[in-house]
Enzyme design. Structure first.
Site, short mmCIF file in Angstrom:
data_model
loop_
_atom_site.label_atom_id
_atom_site.label_comp_id
_atom_site.label_asym_id
_atom_site.label_seq_id
_atom_site.Cartn_x
_atom_site.Cartn_y
_atom_site.Cartn_z
N ARG A 266 0.85 -1.21 0.00
CA ARG A 266 0.00 0.00 0.00
C ARG A 266 0.88 1.25 0.00
O ARG A 266 0.62 2.21 -0.73
CB ARG A 266 -0.90 0.01 1.24
CG ARG A 266 -1.90 -1.10 1.24
CD ARG A 266 -2.80 -1.04 2.47
NE ARG A 266 -3.58 -2.26 2.53
CZ ARG A 266 -3.52 -3.16 3.53
NH1 ARG A 266 -2.77 -2.93 4.58
NH2 ARG A 266 -4.24 -4.25 3.48
N PHE B 51 -11.49 -5.02 -5.31
CA PHE B 51 -11.41 -5.98 -4.20
C PHE B 51 -10.86 -5.24 -2.96
O PHE B 51 -9.81 -5.56 -2.42
CB PHE B 51 -10.49 -7.17 -4.53
CG PHE B 51 -10.80 -7.85 -5.84
CD1 PHE B 51 -11.79 -8.83 -5.90
CD2 PHE B 51 -10.12 -7.51 -7.01
CE1 PHE B 51 -12.07 -9.48 -7.11
CE2 PHE B 51 -10.40 -8.15 -8.21
CZ PHE B 51 -11.37 -9.14 -8.27
N ASP C 117 -16.07 -3.69 -3.74
CA ASP C 117 -15.98 -5.00 -3.10
C ASP C 117 -17.36 -5.63 -3.18
O ASP C 117 -18.38 -4.94 -3.19
CB ASP C 117 -15.52 -4.90 -1.64
CG ASP C 117 -14.98 -6.24 -1.14
OD1 ASP C 117 -13.74 -6.40 -1.10
OD2 ASP C 117 -15.79 -7.13 -0.81
N ASN D 207 -19.49 -6.71 -8.19
CA ASN D 207 -18.62 -7.80 -8.62
C ASN D 207 -17.60 -7.22 -9.60
O ASN D 207 -17.98 -6.70 -10.66
CB ASN D 207 -19.46 -8.89 -9.30
CG ASN D 207 -18.62 -10.07 -9.72
OD1 ASN D 207 -17.43 -9.94 -10.02
ND2 ASN D 207 -19.24 -11.23 -9.74
N ASP E 242 -6.51 -6.53 -6.18
CA ASP E 242 -6.06 -7.36 -5.05
C ASP E 242 -7.13 -8.41 -4.75
O ASP E 242 -7.77 -8.38 -3.69
CB ASP E 242 -5.79 -6.48 -3.82
CG ASP E 242 -5.24 -7.29 -2.65
OD1 ASP E 242 -4.71 -8.39 -2.87
OD2 ASP E 242 -5.36 -6.81 -1.50
N CYS F 252 -2.50 -13.67 -4.42
CA CYS F 252 -2.09 -14.31 -3.17
C CYS F 252 -2.27 -15.83 -3.25
O CYS F 252 -2.34 -16.50 -2.23
CB CYS F 252 -2.83 -13.72 -1.97
SG CYS F 252 -4.60 -13.83 -2.10
N1 SAH Z 1 -7.32 -5.10 -0.90
C1 SAH Z 1 -7.76 -5.50 0.41
C2 SAH Z 1 -7.82 -7.00 0.58
C3 SAH Z 1 -8.66 -7.72 -0.46
S1 SAH Z 1 -9.17 -9.29 0.01
C4 SAH Z 1 -6.87 -4.85 1.45
O1 SAH Z 1 -5.87 -4.23 1.11
O2 SAH Z 1 -7.19 -4.97 2.63
C5 SAH Z 1 -10.24 -9.72 -1.26
C6 SAH Z 1 -11.59 -9.03 -1.23
O3 SAH Z 1 -12.25 -9.35 -2.46
C7 SAH Z 1 -12.55 -9.47 -0.13
O4 SAH Z 1 -12.92 -8.34 0.61
C8 SAH Z 1 -13.78 -10.05 -0.87
O5 SAH Z 1 -15.01 -9.66 -0.27
C9 SAH Z 1 -13.65 -9.42 -2.23
N2 SAH Z 1 -14.21 -10.15 -3.38
C10 SAH Z 1 -14.15 -11.47 -3.66
N3 SAH Z 1 -14.67 -11.72 -4.89
C11 SAH Z 1 -15.04 -10.52 -5.40
C12 SAH Z 1 -15.62 -10.11 -6.64
N4 SAH Z 1 -15.89 -10.98 -7.62
N5 SAH Z 1 -15.86 -8.80 -6.82
C13 SAH Z 1 -15.58 -7.89 -5.85
N6 SAH Z 1 -15.03 -8.22 -4.67
C14 SAH Z 1 -14.76 -9.51 -4.45
#
Ligand code: SAH
Length: 386
Positions: A206, A221, A242, A268, A289, A329
């Site tokens: 970050r 995400f 998200d 999504n 992410d 990840c």
């Molecule tokens: N970037 C964040 C961590 C992301 S973890 C940070 O820095 O803290 C992954 C996230 O993706 C989760 O919150 C989950 O709810 C979301 N997620 C999973 N599938 C998704 C999709 N198809 N579209 C949007 N969000 C999604």
């Protein structure tokens, strides 16, 4: 009588290569019970070391010591001290970080995360589960936390025949804990948040992303807003997506608490990226992410398609000169494979990209060489050329 296990010569070779896991198929004679600390011997009867034993998981043995050195409470305490000492030396800009990173701290299957005055532990094997009282005592003596929570709800515990539970092991745990990370304050729900509450492994990525971010920012995400909040401080406009309503509500609350403006939306990402392209929206900085698309080896092909799709869409949405911070990840997608995915996405997006930085999980989540499982997070910062 103490518990002993004989391992095959293939198991012994693996052990000599520095990997602490011995699989069930490499076990010979077993005279041990679930979760015992066992003495490991080779086929000639020589003592190779001491280990945690599981009678359920395919990972039957996790080495604690090599040779005759005993694996007793003093060893566990010394390992925890070393792990804490290393984190103290890192000069981390934040009050939430990983104190113990399992195998990489020679405490296999143990996670300890610090959230200000509270600690969250995960014991992911029968042996570590049994050692929890010792671990809680040592953590209490060394750090004097106000509470220790066991987030023993990962699915991995089921493989070891352990229940998925969340228990307060010491002190008290409030519904919400306030921590800060690189100038941003967060409210964290330690009982229900993903992982142990926050994605601590992305802290340094970050910070790195903030060094390049500018203009219109899109955080995909976003979870609780880790990237969005850090980037909002330097952006003209920040949009975050998200799929979880709860996560989006937290982005909004965290933005307000930090006096930042983030347009956090539930959606999504796969659909939203297409929708933004249809609307001819463009961005200067995009973060991808996603959760681990490949949780198992057999999921790699499908995951590769997913990663490529979002990278392709994001590259199309970027203005020339724009920056893409793209992460995976999935341990099963290697750094090389991920680079290939981003490259193919660039080809399909009919653009050229340069890799500006190749990054990984933060320094408090170090990688143990010889144990590829400890290197799971890849983060490339790439620039779209004109
Ligand atoms: N970037 C964040 C961590 C992301 S973890 C940070 O820095 O803290 C992954 C996230 O993706 C989760 O919150 C989950 O709810 C979301 N997620 C999973 N599938 C998704 C999709 N198809 N579209 C949007 N969000 C999604």
């Amino acid at each position: 009588m103490s518990s002993t296990i004989t391992i095959s010569s293939r198991g012994e070779q693996r052990l000599r290569a520095g990997h602490p896991w011995i699989y069930r198929t490499d076990l010979g004679e077993v005279s041990a019970g679930a979760g015992d600390i066992v003495q490991v011997r080779n086929i000639k009867g020589r003592v190779l070391g001491s280990a945690l034993y599981s009678d359920r998981s395919q990972i039957a043995i996790r080495m604690l010591t090599y040779g005759e050195r005993p694996a007793d409470d003093a060893l566990i305490a010394a390992r925890i001290d070393a792990a804490i000492g290393f984190r103290d030396s890192l000069g981390i800009d934040g009050t939430a970080y990983r104190l113990v990173h399992g195998e990489a701290d020679l405490l296999p299957s143990l996670i300890v995360d610090r959230y200000g005055e509270y600690l969250v532990v995960q014991a992911l094997s029968q042996g570590m589960d049994r050692l929890l009282p010792v671990i809680v005592r040592v953590l209490g003596e060394r750090l004097n936390p106000r509470g220790i929570l066991a987030r023993n709800d990962p699915r991995a515990r089921l493989l070891d025949g352990l229940p998925q539970t969340v228990d307060v092991l010491a002190g008290a745990i409030p519904d919400s804990v306030t921590v800060h990370e690189c100038g941003i304050e967060y409210d964290v729900d330690l009982r229900h948040g993903q992982k142990t509450g926050l994605f601590l492994d992305q802290r340094e990525n970050r910070e790195a992303a903030a060094r390049y971010a500018r203009g219109r920012v899109l955080d995909c995400f976003s979870y609780n807003g880790g990237f969005a909040l850090k980037l909002a401080a330097v952006a003209q406009e920040t949009i975050a997506f998200d799929i979880s309503e709860d996560a989006v509500a937290r982005v909004r609350a965290n933005a307000e608490r930090n006096g930042l403006t983030v347009d956090a939306r539930v959606g999504n990402v796969f659909d939203e990226l297409r929708g933004l392209d249809r609307l001819k929206e463009r961005f200067d900085t995009i973060v991808l992410d996603p959760p681990a698309f490949a949780k198992t080896k057999s999921a790699v092909d499908k995951a590769t398609t997913g990663y490529k799709e979002i990278n392709l869409r994001a590259l199309k949405l970027l203005n020339p000169g724009g920056m893409l911070v793209t992460c995976s990840c999935s341990y099963h997608i290697s750094e090389g494979a991920f680079a290939q995915i981003v490259y193919e996405a660039a080809l399909d997006a009919e653009t050229h990209v340069t890799v500006v930085e190749k990054r990984m999980q933060g320094r408090d989540h170090p990688v143990l060489l010889g144990v590829p499982e400890t290197y799971y997070l890849k983060c490339f910062i790439v620039r779209k050329l004109g």
